[in-house]
Design a protein around this motif. Structure first.
Motif, PDB file in Angstrom:
ATOM      1  N   ILE A 173       0.741  -0.676  -0.021  1.00  0.00           N
ATOM      2  CA  ILE A 173       0.196  -0.203  -0.076  1.00  0.00           C
ATOM      3  C   ILE A 173       0.512   1.451  -0.147  1.00  0.00           C
ATOM      4  O   ILE A 173       1.044   1.925  -0.701  1.00  0.00           O
ATOM      5  N   ALA A 174       1.766   1.368   0.869  1.00  0.00           N
ATOM      6  CA  ALA A 174       2.928   2.505   1.258  1.00  0.00           C
ATOM      7  C   ALA A 174       3.542   2.583  -0.490  1.00  0.00           C
ATOM      8  O   ALA A 174       3.686   3.936  -0.643  1.00  0.00           O
ATOM      9  N   ALA A 175       3.993   2.457  -1.176  1.00  0.00           N
ATOM     10  CA  ALA A 175       4.768   2.057  -2.275  1.00  0.00           C
ATOM     11  C   ALA A 175       4.064   2.570  -3.217  1.00  0.00           C
ATOM     12  O   ALA A 175       3.725   2.598  -4.118  1.00  0.00           O
ATOM     13  N   THR A 234      13.355   0.334  -0.418  1.00  0.00           N
ATOM     14  CA  THR A 234      13.246   0.927   1.032  1.00  0.00           C
ATOM     15  C   THR A 234      11.753   0.727   1.590  1.00  0.00           C
ATOM     16  O   THR A 234      12.296   0.271   3.043  1.00  0.00           O
ATOM     17  N   ILE A 235      10.288   0.989   0.858  1.00  0.00           N
ATOM     18  CA  ILE A 235       9.784   0.522   2.106  1.00  0.00           C
ATOM     19  C   ILE A 235       9.553  -0.992   2.564  1.00  0.00           C
ATOM     20  O   ILE A 235       9.252  -1.051   3.598  1.00  0.00           O
ATOM     21  N   GLU A 270       7.835  -2.313  16.777  1.00  0.00           N
ATOM     22  CA  GLU A 270       7.958  -0.843  17.400  1.00  0.00           C
ATOM     23  C   GLU A 270       8.924  -0.083  16.140  1.00  0.00           C
ATOM     24  O   GLU A 270       7.810   0.691  15.868  1.00  0.00           O
ATOM     25  N   ALA A 271       9.662  -1.148  15.656  1.00  0.00           N
ATOM     26  CA  ALA A 271      10.733  -0.044  14.575  1.00  0.00           C
ATOM     27  C   ALA A 271       9.459  -0.045  13.209  1.00  0.00           C
ATOM     28  O   ALA A 271      10.498   0.522  12.231  1.00  0.00           O
ATOM     29  N   SER A 272       9.044  -1.221  13.310  1.00  0.00           N
ATOM     30  CA  SER A 272       8.111  -0.885  11.769  1.00  0.00           C
ATOM     31  C   SER A 272       7.117  -0.120  12.054  1.00  0.00           C
ATOM     32  O   SER A 272       6.314  -0.379  12.455  1.00  0.00           O
ATOM     33  N   PRO A 273       7.051   0.914  10.653  1.00  0.00           N
ATOM     34  CA  PRO A 273       5.233   1.236  10.828  1.00  0.00           C
ATOM     35  C   PRO A 273       4.421   0.464  10.120  1.00  0.00           C
ATOM     36  O   PRO A 273       3.793   1.095  10.788  1.00  0.00           O
ATOM     37  N   ALA A 274       4.932  -0.886  10.011  1.00  0.00           N
ATOM     38  CA  ALA A 274       2.989  -1.016   9.733  1.00  0.00           C
ATOM     39  C   ALA A 274       2.980  -2.301  11.217  1.00  0.00           C
ATOM     40  O   ALA A 274       1.542  -1.779  11.012  1.00  0.00           O
TER      41      ALA A 274
END
Length: 231
Positions: A20-22, A51-52, A61-65
């Motif tokens: 989705i982000a890509a 990169t995404i 928690e380091a992942s935006p997901a």
């Protein structure tokens, strides 16, 4: 109805949010930064996608997901499928429309409205919980698969049909994202996208209608034998 393993859900969330982000970034970068990205080449697209994927794969928690899942829950398989189709189209330099197909958008809008009213207790039909029922989910998944196959093979809505088939296949094989069929076909982000697509399509249809001027409507009509013209 069997539920997916938590580890499998976490992996799915990383992949789905990455798609989705890509798809979103590759669609807006040429608009937001036209001087830097006048036209994304394949190398630039690959860099953005890699990169995404690397960022989404970060642990915990380091992942935006992780945070996206806390806020929006798991994205539906249909939204992830749409994102994958959009990425493939952009990779091959094919035109991509930001809007959903009007038929798909209207169907998602109506189904989502009924489900959310049911979830809020306005209708109290218990439709969402039937998504966990094996028999009801099998019938609905079969109907959705037939609709997706028809849309794809008959060229009515190729992207929508492919995304719908992918979401049904993902649910049928792995029960992702939650074990409920409704979660595989719809989520709040996809529903908002569908509502926006319906609104834009309605505005385009209204503007495309031929304008009728008042002078054209007041056409004199002769009444036989009276010698008087009526409007």
């Amino acid at each position: 109805m069997s539920l997916p393993d938590l580890a499998l859900q976490i992996i799915y969330a990383r992949i789905a949010w990455g798609l989705i982000a890509a798809a979103m970034l590759l669609s807006v970068l040429p608009t937001m930064l036209p001087r830097i990205f006048p036209q994304l080449a394949r190398r630039s697209k690959a860099i953005v996608a890699v990169t995404i994927a690397a960022v989404m794969a970060l642990p915990g928690e380091a992942s935006p997901a992780y945070w996206l899942t806390l806020i929006f829950q798991y994205p539906s398989g249909l939204l992830a499928g749409y994102s994958l189709v959009a990425l493939c189209a952009r990779w091959t330099e094919k035109p991509v429309d930001f809007l959903l197909h009007p038929a798909f958008a209207l169907a998602l809008t109506l189904v989502g409205a009924v489900l959310y009213l049911d979830a809020f207790g306005v209708l109290a039909l218990g439709l969402y919980y039937r998504g966990f029922d094996a028999d009801a989910a099998a019938l609905l998944a079969g109907a959705a698969a037939l609709a997706g196959a028809a849309a794809f093979t008959l060229r009515w809505a190729v992207s929508g049909g492919a995304a719908l088939l992918a979401s049904v296949l993902l649910f049928s094989l792995l029960r992702l994202p939650t074990g409920n069929l409704w979660d595989a076909l719809l989520d709040p982000l996809l529903w908002a996208w569908a509502v926006g697509s319906v609104i834009v399509a309605a505005r385009r249809y209204y503007r495309a209608r031929p304008a009728r001027s008042p002078a054209a409507e007041l056409v004199p009509v002769s009444v036989p034998g009276s010698g008087v013209e009526q409007l």
